[in-house]
Design an enzyme around this catalytic site. Sequence first.
Site: not given
Ligand code: FES
Length: 155
Positions: A35, A108
């Site tokens: 992400c 996360c």
């Molecule tokens: Fe990447 Fe939460 S979406 S750490």
Amino acid sequence: MSSFESKVRDALANPQNQGEIPDADAMGTVGSPECGDMLRMWLKFTEKDGKRVIDRASFQAFGCQTAIAVASMATELLRGKTAEEAKHLTASELTGDLGPLPPMKIHCGQLVEGALRNALDNDSPAMPTPGNLAPTLASSLHRPAAGKLRIVPLD
Ligand code: FES
């Protein structure tokens, strides 16, 4: 709003332990190529009852709200733990009152766990590093991320 979302919202309303500990004993940074989020954690140890325990833990995050909420919980949970105890905390334990993370948010929590492990790996009690002058998280952001779907410790 789910109970998980409301707990995240509550944690974000008053996030704990944000920011650098300038004289930290250890620091760890990870980035998630999945992400693009990054998280850095600092640990400061103290002596208590003859044991070396975490006095303070703090974090700086370029990450989603869940990562910030978990880091806030985790840095509270770490206080008073030895490095050995901290090493054995799993990502799901680090979420504290937030409870289990939804499947899409598992990474996360792993980002927080990864930063903690990286900090513990960098901790060298025999050689304290006063005035740790590590680069800021922002200055690390340009580093290329390796791999995919992995949490990558950064130097
Ligand atoms: Fe990447 Fe939460 S979406 S750490």
